[in-house]
Design a protein around this motif. Structure first.
Motif, PDB file in Angstrom:
ATOM      1  N   VAL A   3      -0.759   8.011  12.576  1.00 60.53           N
ATOM      2  CA  VAL A   3      -1.159   6.823  11.841  1.00 60.53           C
ATOM      3  C   VAL A   3      -1.057   5.638  12.790  1.00 60.53           C
ATOM      4  O   VAL A   3       0.017   5.349  13.310  1.00 60.53           O
ATOM      5  N   GLY A   5      -2.138   1.487  13.142  1.00 58.18           N
ATOM      6  CA  GLY A   5      -2.647   0.325  12.442  1.00 58.18           C
ATOM      7  C   GLY A   5      -2.587  -0.906  13.322  1.00 58.18           C
ATOM      8  O   GLY A   5      -1.727  -1.020  14.198  1.00 58.18           O
ATOM      9  N   ASN A  14      -5.100  -5.512   7.921  1.00 57.22           N
ATOM     10  CA  ASN A  14      -4.714  -4.300   8.638  1.00 57.22           C
ATOM     11  C   ASN A  14      -5.826  -3.260   8.589  1.00 57.22           C
ATOM     12  O   ASN A  14      -6.298  -2.893   7.509  1.00 57.22           O
ATOM     13  N   TYR A  16      -6.483   0.675   9.635  1.00 57.08           N
ATOM     14  CA  TYR A  16      -5.691   1.873   9.917  1.00 57.08           C
ATOM     15  C   TYR A  16      -6.586   3.021  10.369  1.00 57.08           C
ATOM     16  O   TYR A  16      -7.734   3.148   9.930  1.00 57.08           O
ATOM     17  N   SER A 152       4.511  12.259   9.796  1.00 60.39           N
ATOM     18  CA  SER A 152       4.141  10.882  10.109  1.00 60.39           C
ATOM     19  C   SER A 152       5.294  10.194  10.829  1.00 60.39           C
ATOM     20  O   SER A 152       6.416  10.724  10.890  1.00 60.39           O
ATOM     21  N   TRP A 154       7.146   8.025   9.798  1.00 57.24           N
ATOM     22  CA  TRP A 154       8.230   7.726   8.857  1.00 57.24           C
ATOM     23  C   TRP A 154       8.843   8.988   8.261  1.00 57.24           C
ATOM     24  O   TRP A 154       9.851   8.901   7.562  1.00 57.24           O
ATOM     25  N   ILE A 159       2.565   8.867   1.873  1.00 58.81           N
ATOM     26  CA  ILE A 159       2.122   7.570   2.382  1.00 58.81           C
ATOM     27  C   ILE A 159       1.094   7.012   1.414  1.00 58.81           C
ATOM     28  O   ILE A 159       0.242   7.745   0.912  1.00 58.81           O
ATOM     29  N   LEU A 161      -1.714   3.935   1.253  1.00 46.92           N
ATOM     30  CA  LEU A 161      -2.451   2.798   1.786  1.00 46.92           C
ATOM     31  C   LEU A 161      -2.870   1.951   0.597  1.00 46.92           C
ATOM     32  O   LEU A 161      -3.740   2.344  -0.186  1.00 46.92           O
ATOM     33  N   LEU A 202       1.587   1.248   3.214  1.00 49.04           N
ATOM     34  CA  LEU A 202       0.894   0.586   4.316  1.00 49.04           C
ATOM     35  C   LEU A 202      -0.103  -0.385   3.693  1.00 49.04           C
ATOM     36  O   LEU A 202      -1.171   0.022   3.229  1.00 49.04           O
ATOM     37  N   ALA A 208       4.686  -2.773   6.833  1.00 50.89           N
ATOM     38  CA  ALA A 208       4.914  -1.624   5.957  1.00 50.89           C
ATOM     39  C   ALA A 208       6.171  -1.840   5.123  1.00 50.89           C
ATOM     40  O   ALA A 208       7.072  -2.608   5.488  1.00 50.89           O
TER      41      ALA A 208
END
Length: 237
Positions: A3, A5, A14, A16, A152, A154, A159, A161, A202, A208
Motif C-alpha cells: 500500500v 499513498g 491522498n 493510493y 500490509s 499495519w 483496511i 479506504l 486510509l 491514517a
C-alpha cells in the motif's frame, strides 16, 4: 501486501496504490490533481501495473487525473452511480466559489470506460478482494473500499479506504451540492461504527487512523453514539 499513498498537488488529496506484492497488478484509488508524475514514480519503483482506478466519490480533487490514468492503460474507472454524472461534469458538485476557482482553468475529460459500483459488492481486481460500502453524505455516491489487511504495513485484519467519509478526528463536509448531514450520520452509524476497532482507515485527506481511535475520539462518531452535535465539518473539496 503493498500500500503506497501520497498527497496530490492540490487540496492534499491522498492518492493510493494497492497491490498484493511488488511486480504485480494494482488498483489506483482517487488520482487527483497533479498526481501523474508521482504516480508513475510509485508504479515504476514497485514494478506495478494498474488494473483499475477506484473512486471513493466524484469530487474533482479525487477524480481529476482519472481519464489520463485510465486512458494510458486501457483500464476502467469504478464509481458509484449517484456520482456518475460528476465524471462528465464535476462542476455539479462545486460551490459557487469553487466553480469560479476552477471554471475554464483546468482541462477535464471523462474516462472512456466507467463501471458502476454497487453497495455490498465484492470486486476481484489485481488479486484483491475489495468490498464496496455505499456511504453517502459527503456526496450522494460516496463509498468505502474495504479489503483484508494481512501482510500490509499495519498487519491489520482489514483496511478501509474511506475517501471523505471519515478522517482522523473529523468527517467530510456536507454543505456542497449532493451533500447531506442526515445521510452522513446514517452512514457513520450503519457503515462505519460496525467496523472492527483494529480496522486501519486510509482517508482521502490527512493521516491514517483506526476505527477504534475514531470511535473513542472523533466528535462525529461520538455524536452518533448520542452526544451533542459538534461543529460543522469543513474538510474535503
Amino acid at each position: 501486501m503493498l500500500v503506497a499513498g501520497f498527497p496530490a498537488d492540490a487540496f492534499g488529496t491522498n492518492c493510493y496504490v494497492v497491490a498484493t506484492a511488488p511486480g504485480e497488478q494494482c488498483v489506483v484509488v482517487d488520482p487527483g490533481i497533479g498526481v501523474l508524475d508521482r504516480l508513475d514514480e510509485v508504479l515504476a519503483e514497485h514494478r506495478l501495473h494498474p488494473a483499475a482506478v477506484l473512486l471513493t466519490h466524484g469530487h474533482l480533487d479525487h477524480t481529476f487525473s482519472v481519464a489520463p490514468v485510465c486512458g494510458a492503460r486501457g483500464i476502467a474507472a469504478y464509481v458509484h452511480p449517484e456520482d456518475r454524472e460528476l465524471l462528465a461534469d464535476p462542476s455539479k458538485a462545486l460551490s459557487m466559489d469553487l466553480t469560479a476557482l476552477f471554471g475554464g482553468r483546468l482541462p477535464y475529460a471523462e474516462p472512456d470506460d466507467v463501471a458502476e459500483l454497487t453497495d455490498g459488492a465484492t470486486l476481484s481486481l489485481a488479486g484483491l478482494e475489495i468490498t464496496v460500502d455505499h456511504a453517502p453524505g459527503h456526496t450522494g455516491g460516496s463509498v468505502l473500499f474495504r479489503m483484508p489487511g494481512a501482510g500490509s504495513p499495519w498487519e491489520a485484519d482489514e483496511i478501509c479506504l474511506s475517501g471523505d467519509v471519515l478522517f482522523a478526528g473529523s468527517i467530510g463536509r456536507t454543505d456542497l451540492p449532493g451533500g447531506s448531514m442526515p445521510r452522513m450520520l446514517a452512514s457513520l452509524r450503519e457503515k462505519v461504527l460496525p467496523l472492527a476497532d483494529d480496522t486501519v482507515v486510509l482517508p482521502g485527506h490527512g493521516p491514517a487512523t483506526t476505527i477504534g481511535r475514531e470511535r473513542a475520539t472523533n466528535p462525529y462518531l461520538v455524536e452518533v453514539a448520542g452526544s451533542a452535535r459538534p461543529a460543522a465539518p469543513t474538510r474535503g473539496l
